[in-house]
Design a protein around this motif. Structure first.
Motif: not given
Length: 239
Positions: A76, A167-168, A185-187
């Protein structure tokens, strides 16, 4: 070639494909394949499986194809990369494809020489060829998308904020106080500058768009090294 990537034009029937050129040469000279031999195959942007050799000539091989396995899960990640030197661009592109990066943005920067944008490696066919090599190495079928933006300021001001939404967003910048995060664990979106790094002005514009400056430690890495190190640090999925 750990997987033979099949394109729509390779298929002569729903479960039959013909391989010629580089893939045929590899199958014949490296794998020493003969009738009945099975090899891993995958359809571009589709499933993976095996192809069984039905017929082998001096110029082509006919495969009976069975595709039932899904492709690996993409990372991601949106990768925003200042155009590298042509001599390392090809390797960097293959590395991105092998790592599972599917969204690649090539941008300009003050330290990107104008001649870099003239490289034949940016042609549509060369982009496709090198992305294919990366996918075949990693046994993946989902073709990355490459977007080219030759003007830094319009891209950062007009497109980047929307691209970073949800997003980060990070920009690799040696000397900053914050270390690169791990195990996301994220986009995420990751900006990597050219040899010599982004200028202070460019880092400021990226931060205005929503990016956070992070570092990898005291060592200064080449682009072709920084890409896999940063991506591997951010996501366990590519390890």
């Amino acid at each position: 070639m750990n997987l033979a990537l099949l394109f729509d034009e390779d298929f002569i029937d729903t479960d039959r494909a013909l391989l010629r050129g580089r893939r045929f040469d590899h199958l014949k000279t490296v794998l020493k394949a003969g009738t009945g031999h099975q090899l891993p195959v995958g359809r571009v942007n589709g499933a993976m499986g095996y192809g069984e050799v039905l017929r082998l000539t001096d110029t082509e091989v006919e495969l009976q194809v069975s595709l039932e396995q899904p492709a690996p899960t993409p990372l991601p990640l949106t990768l925003i990369l200042a155009m590298p030197r042509p001599k390392m661009f090809r390797r960097t592109l293959q590395t991105c494809a092998s790592l599972g990066v599917k969204d690649i943005w090539l941008i300009n920067s003050y330290k990107v020489e104008k001649s870099f944008w003239q490289t034949p490696w940016l042609s549509e066919q060369n982009l496709l060829d090198n992305l294919t090599l990366g996918l075949e190495q990693a046994k993946d079928t989902l073709m990355p998308q490459v977007h080219i933006r030759k003007l830094f300021k319009p891209f950062v001001e007009d497109e980047l904020p929307a691209l970073l939404a949800g997003k980060r967003a990070l920009v690799a910048h040696p000397g900053t106080a914050i270390p690169c995060p791990t195990h996301l664990n994220h986009p995420a979106a990751l900006c990597i500058g050219p040899e010599g790094g982004f200028t202070d002005y460019e880092v400021g514009k990226l931060e205005e768009a929503g990016c956070q400056s992070v570092h990898l430690g005291p060592r200064i890495l080449r682009v072709e090294t920084a890409v896999p190190v940063l991506v591997s640090r951010l996501f366990d999925a590519c390890l």
